[in-house]
Design a protein around this motif. Structure first.
Motif: not given
Length: 599
Positions: A159-160, A188-191, A226-227
């Motif tokens: 998905x990412x 991870x998907x939000x990023x 996160x960063x």
């Protein structure tokens, strides 16, 4: 990162392979041992052999690996995935390697006993996103994901990678649709979606979407950003010059003990530069213990856009002295820095040093900066010669730089040539026509102005409206030219009248040459009075702290009259006014501008 436990991981031959094989001879010896011990019959040792060889510096690594692969007795999906991954990770410098990876993928589809899985697709999507020519292949690959994978197999990595692929192809609506189909996205998907919208750094609407998405992330889940999340957020704030939101993000990173790494710091430098806080940008830069070329580039570019060319030169020298070799971005920033302060010889020297001293091949962006440098200095024929002799086809940016220079220096002949080329490249861009119209107007050639306006009308071209945005109390206020939609519009126009009276008292005479030729003189002056940045300044004078600077973002270049009047307004009202236009920053204070009228 997804991992698989395997009984072969501690095998001594594989340990030798990973730790000691550096030359072709040692690889061949270990390869022979893998064959004689029967390890070659097992997928994991074979994939380790392939991936280790491909990650080496051997010039023959790819051909050697393909030979091993073609002789493999049992080619599994895992083996194909390993080879595809290794090729795209270690050898994806040319389109031919993407072709090779897709050729291997096609072989998977032809073998009836195996099929692609969720490990097969992410790197293929990444490869497709690296080159616009692969857009159709990526779309076809998306169809294959739906065809060959069960819904439960389409994991967050697939998905990412899909979201990232479509963002790099400019398909942001598709990115959002895909993201909205995921019921419980992980970090991870939000990023991925934050970075997707952040990919197009020049689009304000997409930057606003990043701010909204980040708010949704905080409200809707227990996931902590996160960063990577904050790099996307801070970049969006930098693009919007959203100082309040940006300073909040910086504070959050510090309070939550997130790492102020080079990526975060580079974003923060861009944020403070774009918000006009150059001193904050320099402070963040100086406090970073481990700098890289990206941090230096951001700070050098910051000095350049604010008109501090000499500071850019000093920082460049410091960067080189610390062992960082300049890259393409550095040289664009340096030539641009010289351009904005009239350091013509120094800028030409930087351009010439690219190939001779640093082994960098000048690209179209570097030629664009060189043309801009020469054009601003009035060396129009030399700039024209550069365009005619450059090794690649000049783009619209070069011709527009030349056209802008002809406006400043009154060379109608070159201006007409530049517009002809621009109409071929960008027939629907209104600013090109307006630039030439302004040249005619300044030379009192009203027939020429009429001809350009007629050409615009015949081609259905409307002049792009000027817009100015400023932030007060965390809220954004946008103004169009002659805008009366703001809730405090009546007060704003009263303040405009007051400003005009005081400007006349100080001897300001409106420069009306650039305003539509078919208006009377008085109407032309009114038209200038209602330019978007004038409305923004008027609103700031009535709505903001009288001791705070006024910070405005404008989508077009500041016109000459607004530049002159804003200098006086800064003195009359004793306010520092910082305007970021399409080209650079202007810091107006005590009746003067940081650009020294050279822009």
């Amino acid at each position: 990162m997804r991992t698989t436990s395997n009984p072969f991981t501690k095998h001594p031959i594989l340990q030798i392979l990973i730790t000691k094989c550096k030359t072709l001879d040692t690889f061949q010896q270990t390869h022979a041992q893998i064959i004689t011990t029967g390890l070659i019959l097992h997928t994991y040792p074979l994939t380790q052999l392939i991936s280790t060889i491909l990650s080496s510096t051997l010039t023959t690594s790819l051909s050697y690996t393909l030979t091993i692969f073609n002789q493999a007795p049992n080619r599994t999906t895992f083996l194909f995935n390993t080879l595809i991954s290794s090729i795209l990770t270690h050898h994806n410098h040319h389109s031919q390697h993407t072709h090779l990876a897709f050729s291997l993928y096609t072989q998977i589809l032809k073998i009836k006993t195996i099929k692609p899985n969720s490990y097969t697709y992410p790197l293929l999507f990444k490869a497709c996103g690296s080159n616009p020519a692969w857009l159709d292949s990526g779309r076809a690959l998306h169809a294959h994901v739906l065809k060959f994978l069960e819904p439960g197999e389409i994991d967050q990595f697939v998905q990412a990678s899909l979201i990232s692929f479509y963002s790099k192809c400019g398909k942001f609506g598709v990115c959002r649709y895909l993201f909205d189909q995921i019921s419980q996205p992980d970090l991870g998907l939000w990023n991925s979606i934050l970075s997707a919208y952040n990919y197009s750094v020049d689009d304000s609407d997409l930057s606003m979407e990043v701010l909204c998405l980040f708010s949704d992330l905080q409200k809707g889940s227990k996931i902590k950003p996160n960063e990577v999340s904050f790099v996307a957020l801070i970049n969006a704030c930098a693009n919007l010059s959203a100082f309040s939101q940006g300073i909040w993000a910086h504070s959050y990173v510090v309070k939550r003990n997130l790492k102020l790494n080079q990526f975060v710091v580079t974003s923060l430098i861009d944020l403070y530069v774009n918000c006009g806080f150059l001193e904050f940008a320099r402070q963040v830069f100086d406090e970073l213990p481990k700098k890289d070329v990206f941090c230096y580039n951001a700070m050098i570019r910051g000095f350049a856009t604010h008109g501090y060319g000499l500071e850019s030169l000093d920082l460049f020298k410091k960067m080189v002295s610390e062992g960082f070799g300049p890259d393409d971005v550095t040289m664009v920033a340096m030539i641009s820095a010289c351009s904005h302060v009239g350091l013509v010889d120094e800028g030409c020297e930087f351009f010439n040093s690219m190939r001779e001293k640093y082994g960098l091949k000048p690209k179209v962006d570097h030629y664009g900066c060189l043309v801009d440098l020469l054009g601003r200095a009035g060396r129009l024929h030399k700039a024209m010669e550069i365009i005619r002799t450059m090794p690649m086809k000049p783009n619209a940016v070069l011709w527009r730089s030349l056209l802008g220079a002809t406006r400043n220096h009154g060379n109608l002949e070159i201006g007409e040539i530049a517009l002809d080329r621009l109409i071929e490249l960008e027939p629907e861009t209104s600013g090109n026509y307006v630039l030439l119209s302004n040249i005619y107007a300044r030379m009192n050639k009203w027939e020429g102005v009429k001809r350009v306006r007629t050409l615009m009308k015949d081609n259905g071209i409307n002049k792009m409206p000027g817009t100015s945005v400023l932030e007060i109390g965390g809220a954004f206020h946008q103004f169009l030219t002659a805008d009366k939609t703001h809730p405090r519009s009546q007060e704003i126009y009263q303040k405009i009248d007051e400003m005009n009276r005081k400007l006349h008292e100080y001897g300001h005479n409106a420069r009306t040459m650039d305003v539509l030729f078919d208006l009377e003189d008085e109407d032309r002056e009114d038209a200038l009075s209602y330019h978007s940045e004038r409305l923004a300044i008027a609103f700031a004078l009535i709505a903001s702290d009288p001791n705070s600077p006024i910070r405005i973002i404008k989508n077009l270049r500041v016109c000459v009259d607004c530049h002159d009047s804003t200098k006086l307004v800064s003195m009359i009202y004793k306010r520092e006014i910082i305007v970021k236009d399409r080209i650079r920053f202007h810091r107006f204070q005590d009746g003067s501008c940081s650009c020294l009228d050279y822009w």
